[in-house]
Scaffold this motif. Sequence first.
Motif, PDB file in Angstrom:
ATOM      1  N   ARG A  49      55.593  22.971  37.659  1.00  0.00           N
ATOM      2  CA  ARG A  49      54.596  22.071  37.140  1.00  0.00           C
ATOM      3  C   ARG A  49      54.594  20.772  37.431  1.00  0.00           C
ATOM      4  O   ARG A  49      54.212  19.745  36.063  1.00  0.00           O
ATOM      5  CB  ARG A  49      55.702  22.158  36.067  1.00  0.00           C
ATOM      6  N   LEU A  50      55.001  20.120  39.051  1.00  0.00           N
ATOM      7  CA  LEU A  50      54.424  18.840  39.079  1.00  0.00           C
ATOM      8  C   LEU A  50      53.316  18.366  39.597  1.00  0.00           C
ATOM      9  O   LEU A  50      52.656  19.525  40.496  1.00  0.00           O
ATOM     10  CB  LEU A  50      55.399  18.383  39.387  1.00  0.00           C
ATOM     11  N   SER A  51      53.129  17.456  39.969  1.00  0.00           N
ATOM     12  CA  SER A  51      51.548  16.905  40.511  1.00  0.00           C
ATOM     13  C   SER A  51      52.074  16.657  41.949  1.00  0.00           C
ATOM     14  O   SER A  51      52.553  15.046  42.104  1.00  0.00           O
ATOM     15  CB  SER A  51      51.291  16.138  40.394  1.00  0.00           C
ATOM     16  N   ASN A  52      52.230  17.652  43.061  1.00  0.00           N
ATOM     17  CA  ASN A  52      52.309  17.077  44.249  1.00  0.00           C
ATOM     18  C   ASN A  52      53.676  16.892  44.344  1.00  0.00           C
ATOM     19  O   ASN A  52      53.815  15.362  45.502  1.00  0.00           O
ATOM     20  CB  ASN A  52      50.775  16.437  44.941  1.00  0.00           C
ATOM     21  N   LYS A  53      54.462  17.278  44.121  1.00  0.00           N
ATOM     22  CA  LYS A  53      55.527  16.471  44.240  1.00  0.00           C
ATOM     23  C   LYS A  53      57.425  17.839  45.034  1.00  0.00           C
ATOM     24  O   LYS A  53      56.441  18.439  45.233  1.00  0.00           O
ATOM     25  CB  LYS A  53      57.418  16.488  42.906  1.00  0.00           C
ATOM     26  N   TYR A  54      57.654  17.205  45.456  1.00  0.00           N
ATOM     27  CA  TYR A  54      59.116  18.230  46.405  1.00  0.00           C
ATOM     28  C   TYR A  54      60.553  16.846  45.735  1.00  0.00           C
ATOM     29  O   TYR A  54      61.013  15.368  45.580  1.00  0.00           O
ATOM     30  CB  TYR A  54      59.100  17.466  48.033  1.00  0.00           C
ATOM     31  N   ILE A  55      61.753  17.958  45.930  1.00  0.00           N
ATOM     32  CA  ILE A  55      62.949  17.586  45.346  1.00  0.00           C
ATOM     33  C   ILE A  55      63.560  16.449  47.556  1.00  0.00           C
ATOM     34  O   ILE A  55      63.315  17.105  47.493  1.00  0.00           O
ATOM     35  CB  ILE A  55      63.720  19.109  45.412  1.00  0.00           C
ATOM     36  N   PHE A  56      64.174  15.009  46.643  1.00  0.00           N
ATOM     37  CA  PHE A  56      64.592  14.407  47.538  1.00  0.00           C
ATOM     38  C   PHE A  56      66.540  14.322  47.963  1.00  0.00           C
ATOM     39  O   PHE A  56      67.280  14.205  48.339  1.00  0.00           O
ATOM     40  CB  PHE A  56      63.481  13.464  48.788  1.00  0.00           C
ATOM     41  N   LEU A  58      78.976  21.361  32.863  1.00  0.00           N
ATOM     42  CA  LEU A  58      78.346  21.339  34.439  1.00  0.00           C
ATOM     43  C   LEU A  58      76.958  21.691  34.593  1.00  0.00           C
ATOM     44  O   LEU A  58      75.834  21.684  33.436  1.00  0.00           O
ATOM     45  CB  LEU A  58      78.813  22.630  34.854  1.00  0.00           C
ATOM     46  N   ALA A  59      76.257  20.445  35.286  1.00  0.00           N
ATOM     47  CA  ALA A  59      74.975  20.207  35.129  1.00  0.00           C
ATOM     48  C   ALA A  59      74.569  19.974  36.255  1.00  0.00           C
ATOM     49  O   ALA A  59      74.884  20.104  37.442  1.00  0.00           O
ATOM     50  CB  ALA A  59      74.191  18.643  34.475  1.00  0.00           C
ATOM     51  N   VAL A  60      73.558  19.990  37.267  1.00  0.00           N
ATOM     52  CA  VAL A  60      72.208  19.868  38.240  1.00  0.00           C
ATOM     53  C   VAL A  60      71.527  18.355  37.501  1.00  0.00           C
ATOM     54  O   VAL A  60      71.058  18.424  37.390  1.00  0.00           O
ATOM     55  CB  VAL A  60      71.974  20.570  39.050  1.00  0.00           C
ATOM     56  N   GLY A  61      71.538  17.920  39.071  1.00  0.00           N
ATOM     57  CA  GLY A  61      70.786  16.324  39.081  1.00  0.00           C
ATOM     58  C   GLY A  61      69.718  16.481  40.660  1.00  0.00           C
ATOM     59  O   GLY A  61      69.919  16.467  41.487  1.00  0.00           O
ATOM     60  N   LEU A  62      68.582  16.171  40.331  1.00  0.00           N
ATOM     61  CA  LEU A  62      67.438  16.514  41.020  1.00  0.00           C
ATOM     62  C   LEU A  62      66.660  14.727  40.949  1.00  0.00           C
ATOM     63  O   LEU A  62      66.664  14.656  40.353  1.00  0.00           O
ATOM     64  CB  LEU A  62      66.589  17.661  40.667  1.00  0.00           C
ATOM     65  N   SER A  63      66.316  14.306  42.445  1.00  0.00           N
ATOM     66  CA  SER A  63      65.955  13.501  42.275  1.00  0.00           C
ATOM     67  C   SER A  63      64.227  14.115  42.979  1.00  0.00           C
ATOM     68  O   SER A  63      63.855  14.937  44.350  1.00  0.00           O
ATOM     69  CB  SER A  63      66.670  12.140  43.145  1.00  0.00           C
ATOM     70  N   ILE A  64      63.272  13.476  42.644  1.00  0.00           N
ATOM     71  CA  ILE A  64      61.841  14.218  42.456  1.00  0.00           C
ATOM     72  C   ILE A  64      60.738  13.200  43.360  1.00  0.00           C
ATOM     73  O   ILE A  64      61.389  11.559  42.285  1.00  0.00           O
ATOM     74  CB  ILE A  64      61.385  15.430  41.629  1.00  0.00           C
ATOM     75  N   ALA A  65      60.476  13.391  44.395  1.00  0.00           N
ATOM     76  CA  ALA A  65      58.652  12.082  45.017  1.00  0.00           C
ATOM     77  C   ALA A  65      57.992  12.943  44.631  1.00  0.00           C
ATOM     78  O   ALA A  65      57.898  13.379  45.114  1.00  0.00           O
ATOM     79  CB  ALA A  65      59.180  11.195  45.574  1.00  0.00           C
ATOM     80  N   PRO A  66      56.381  12.074  45.546  1.00  0.00           N
ATOM     81  CA  PRO A  66      55.268  12.867  45.593  1.00  0.00           C
ATOM     82  C   PRO A  66      55.650  13.312  47.598  1.00  0.00           C
ATOM     83  O   PRO A  66      56.432  12.112  48.339  1.00  0.00           O
ATOM     84  CB  PRO A  66      54.443  11.474  45.596  1.00  0.00           C
ATOM     85  N   LYS A  67      55.138  14.171  47.931  1.00  0.00           N
ATOM     86  CA  LYS A  67      55.343  14.377  48.933  1.00  0.00           C
ATOM     87  C   LYS A  67      54.819  13.939  50.034  1.00  0.00           C
ATOM     88  O   LYS A  67      54.681  13.535  51.035  1.00  0.00           O
ATOM     89  CB  LYS A  67      55.021  15.753  48.654  1.00  0.00           C
TER      90      LYS A  67
END
Length: 331
Positions: free
Chosen positions: A84-91, A206-215
């Motif tokens: 659902r995101l524009s050219n992103k990845y999880i880092f 309990l939760a998860v946290g993800l950081s996301i940035a442009p590929k």
Amino acid sequence: MSAIREPFIINQETDMLFDEQGYVIDGFISTEMVEKLKELFERINIPDSYGFGFNVGLNTAEKSMRRIMQDEITALLEKEITSRLSNKYIFTATFMNKHPENKHLLPPHQDWTYTDENRHDSVMCWIPLVDVDTHNGCMCFVPYSNKLFNYIRPFPFPFRNNPVYRFENELIGFMKQVPMKAGQMAFINHKTAHASFPNYSNKNRLAVGLSIAPKDQPLHVYCLNPVNKGETMFKYLVDRYFLVNHHHPEIAKAYSNGEEYQINYVCEEEQIYKLSDYSWDEIYDYFTKCGLHYNHENLAKAGLLNNQQSNTQKVKIKDWIHRLVNRKTDK
């Protein structure tokens, strides 16, 4: 001429809302995925890092555990999240667990800078694995704070007194509490001030946290110079394993002791660290002009009103750091 911001979310209307208020609640991961993540959490069994009953997995002292956790969460979620995101990845990827009957409030804070934020948003995706509300520590946001508190946020925090840290008590009055269902996704600009009230329930939150940035863009982190006590900061070119290889407690300990960092990434430059300076009157006026109402009930819940007795114990960020820098080093 100001830089043009690149879209973060593919849906234009959702992306506009995200950019305006600094966060957006958008979509769900599958129920099956929620169960897989719970099973992974039980299998990895990450110990409590802070001793405050709020356990962020990437702060564990065991590097191998940080790597396994990040890789396995990313493998489970990357396709489902980034579609659902524009050219992103999880880092980065981590579990975030508030223990049962924990009375500590996590005060308003911001996350670190990783991108050229004039053009490319650096974002956390936060996903509760249980239903969350005001009783068990749902997320709270200060809407529109991403526009006001727009500055570089270096490691480690909060050794330099930025406005969010300086006014962490007062900002609680502008927080919006956001209940969510298990598997629902919150996308949060790293500039946005956010917090959470205690988990008064008898079960883990309990939760998860993800950081996301442009590929297609480089990742950078900024670290305050420990020798001159943060008058300058180093800019490092990093990869998705920066917080696996150099977690925050390690950086905080070096800074606190005035020791040079042992960071195995290229330092591209050293910059003067310019600290934004807002008065509380300026901050209050900004948020009221944005249409926010100052909620004294939040202050009461946090135990911050005069002559008030409260079950809530507010965790000062500096107290977290004190515990971090006195922990054991990597195993």
